[in-house]
Design a protein around this motif. Sequence first.
Motif, PDB file in Angstrom:
ATOM      1  N   LYS A   1     -59.469  27.234  29.108  1.00 33.76           N
ATOM      2  CA  LYS A   1     -58.259  26.776  28.427  1.00 33.76           C
ATOM      3  C   LYS A   1     -58.362  25.278  28.150  1.00 33.76           C
ATOM      4  N   PRO A   2     -57.887  24.814  27.010  1.00 32.77           N
ATOM      5  CA  PRO A   2     -57.986  23.386  26.671  1.00 32.77           C
ATOM      6  C   PRO A   2     -57.155  22.512  27.598  1.00 32.77           C
ATOM      7  N   PHE A   3     -57.668  21.346  27.937  1.00 32.39           N
ATOM      8  CA  PHE A   3     -56.915  20.370  28.724  1.00 32.39           C
ATOM      9  C   PHE A   3     -57.488  18.987  28.447  1.00 32.39           C
ATOM     10  N   VAL A   4     -56.747  17.966  28.874  1.00 28.91           N
ATOM     11  CA  VAL A   4     -57.144  16.584  28.628  1.00 28.91           C
ATOM     12  C   VAL A   4     -57.870  16.033  29.852  1.00 28.91           C
ATOM     13  N   GLU A   5     -59.004  15.400  29.632  1.00 26.56           N
ATOM     14  CA  GLU A   5     -59.738  14.744  30.712  1.00 26.56           C
ATOM     15  C   GLU A   5     -59.258  13.301  30.804  1.00 26.56           C
TER      16      GLU A   5
ATOM     17  N   GLU B   1     -50.868   5.537  31.547  1.00 28.47           N
ATOM     18  CA  GLU B   1     -50.612   5.889  30.167  1.00 28.47           C
ATOM     19  C   GLU B   1     -51.966   6.027  29.481  1.00 28.47           C
ATOM     20  N   CYS B   2     -52.151   7.120  28.777  1.00 28.38           N
ATOM     21  CA  CYS B   2     -53.426   7.315  28.091  1.00 28.38           C
ATOM     22  C   CYS B   2     -53.608   6.214  27.051  1.00 28.38           C
ATOM     23  N   ARG B   3     -54.677   5.467  27.194  1.00 24.39           N
ATOM     24  CA  ARG B   3     -54.920   4.359  26.268  1.00 24.39           C
ATOM     25  C   ARG B   3     -56.426   4.172  26.061  1.00 24.39           C
TER      26      ARG B   3
ATOM     27  N   GLY C   1     -72.957  -2.703  20.253  1.00 27.18           N
ATOM     28  CA  GLY C   1     -72.706  -1.268  20.159  1.00 27.18           C
ATOM     29  C   GLY C   1     -71.888  -0.715  21.309  1.00 27.18           C
ATOM     30  N   CYS C   2     -70.908  -1.497  21.775  1.00 24.46           N
ATOM     31  CA  CYS C   2     -70.064  -1.034  22.879  1.00 24.46           C
ATOM     32  C   CYS C   2     -69.244   0.181  22.438  1.00 24.46           C
ATOM     33  N   ARG C   3     -68.997   1.111  23.384  1.00 22.83           N
ATOM     34  CA  ARG C   3     -68.268   2.328  23.073  1.00 22.83           C
ATOM     35  C   ARG C   3     -66.800   2.213  23.460  1.00 22.83           C
ATOM     36  N   VAL C   4     -65.955   2.866  22.682  1.00 24.93           N
ATOM     37  CA  VAL C   4     -64.533   2.938  22.988  1.00 24.93           C
ATOM     38  C   VAL C   4     -64.264   4.287  23.653  1.00 24.93           C
ATOM     39  N   ALA C   5     -63.654   4.253  24.817  1.00 24.00           N
ATOM     40  CA  ALA C   5     -63.386   5.489  25.565  1.00 24.00           C
ATOM     41  C   ALA C   5     -61.885   5.644  25.761  1.00 24.00           C
ATOM     42  N   GLU C   6     -61.431   6.869  25.860  1.00 29.10           N
ATOM     43  CA  GLU C   6     -60.026   7.151  26.068  1.00 29.10           C
ATOM     44  C   GLU C   6     -59.876   8.525  26.707  1.00 29.10           C
ATOM     45  N   CYS C   7     -58.669   8.850  27.142  1.00 30.34           N
ATOM     46  CA  CYS C   7     -58.400  10.191  27.637  1.00 30.34           C
ATOM     47  C   CYS C   7     -58.563  11.154  26.461  1.00 30.34           C
ATOM     48  N   ARG C   8     -59.414  12.143  26.637  1.00 27.91           N
ATOM     49  CA  ARG C   8     -59.735  12.998  25.494  1.00 27.91           C
ATOM     50  C   ARG C   8     -59.785  14.468  25.901  1.00 27.91           C
ATOM     51  N   PRO C   9     -59.723  15.384  24.934  1.00 30.61           N
ATOM     52  CA  PRO C   9     -59.793  16.811  25.242  1.00 30.61           C
ATOM     53  C   PRO C   9     -61.115  17.167  25.930  1.00 30.61           C
ATOM     54  N   HIS C  10     -61.029  18.092  26.866  1.00 33.50           N
ATOM     55  CA  HIS C  10     -62.217  18.514  27.613  1.00 33.50           C
ATOM     56  C   HIS C  10     -63.198  19.257  26.710  1.00 33.50           C
TER      57      HIS C  10
END
Length: 447
Positions: free
Chosen positions: A136-140, A148-150, A176-185
């Motif tokens: 089932k889909p969920f947020v990691e 707060e997801c940011r 080339g730094c990466r942007v990370a955030e709370c994202r779907p699994h």
Amino acid sequence: MAGRRSTGGRERGYVRKRGNSHQVLVYAGVDPVTGKDSYLSESTRDEKKIPEIRSRLLAKVDRQRNAATKATLSYALDAWLEVHEADESTLDRYRELAERTIGPALGDVPISKLGARALEQFYAQLRRCGARCDGKPFVEHRTADAHECRVVVKHRWPPGRPSVKSRAEHDCDAAGCRVAECRPHVCKPLSAGTVRKVHFVISGALAAAVRWEWIDSNPAAEAKKPKQAPPQPQPPTSDEGSRIITAAWAQDFAWGMLIWLKMVTGARRGELLALHWHDLHLDQGVLEIRRNFTHRNGKAREKDTKTHQMRRISLDPGTVELLATHRLNCQEQLAALGVAFDESAFVFSYEADHSRPCNPDGVSHRYAEMCTRLGIKSHLHTLRHYSATELISSGVDIRTVAGRLGHGGGGTTTLRVYAAWVAESDRQAANVLAGRLPKPGSTGRSD
């Protein structure tokens, strides 16, 4: 046939007809992996044997429920890791698997309740998704704490130990730094090799539990683990190897020397980084591999080689000349700092006084970035494969190749990993021999 019932009223043993057979089933509790009811079963075509089979299965369940210990798998893992003999980096890897992969799934399960089926289900789940999700889909989320997801930035620093100044002048776009955030699994299955390591850790802990008489048998010994995938090395081609070393020399001499030595010796990354100047006998044209350097979980260590054996690798005159130049550069660098040259200094170092070796991960990342710019798909370890395949293709015997690479077993590992190139070399040998023999009706050699 009526079955006995437990105090809670659940039927412990019953029989069902399946074709010409009678299947005896006995309730064995809740499965620790799926959470569903679990049953022991056995089939027979002889109806007279049903009571004997049911009694045997009931006795097995009762032994599990009345085991001499209530130790959980996590407790058994901790106890085993305290006494297991292995180097620190290996133990760190086992602890990581125990804490991150095994513990959350089976850590609280009593070892007396574990069975081969539960372990095989666990391995199958890991092969589908390392997080053992239910589909089932969920947020990691980035953290388990309230937040707060940011968006956050994961910086990529240059190789070595970045200074405060370099961090302040850091250009995220250029680096080339990466942007990370709370994202779907997204499911990421564990490889067969990783699951086999998980199995080894569980099996080791349960084997110790058997020795300590906590349980009667080791269920992991009966569990089927994933098959070991055959090795498929993908070394750079000869043309790609030339482009790689040319690009390395263009960056700086020390970097080019490291990549050159990796290509001509086939030594492991940590073995080259652990080299001290007293390990190089340039007058004899010999390099001694005695140690391996690792840097894991913030701990830097020099330890034995993977096979726990020292080996001596012959160097060609060209490599000896390059190493002599690298040594001279190192001496001049130290003299400029007013530091005396010491034979115990590291051959490859980002420190001005060569007091510590290069960071292994930093070296691998630098190599990967260089190959990406060249448009070549390669990582540092493939240069080990490159060395082996070039030697085998040139007709060098397997035992010599195995000795240079530091493979154990007298060449067995070398044959297993590089069988495709051995076969190609064998075909070339066949052509050579056939070309030297006269054909029917000819008066001389066929060539």
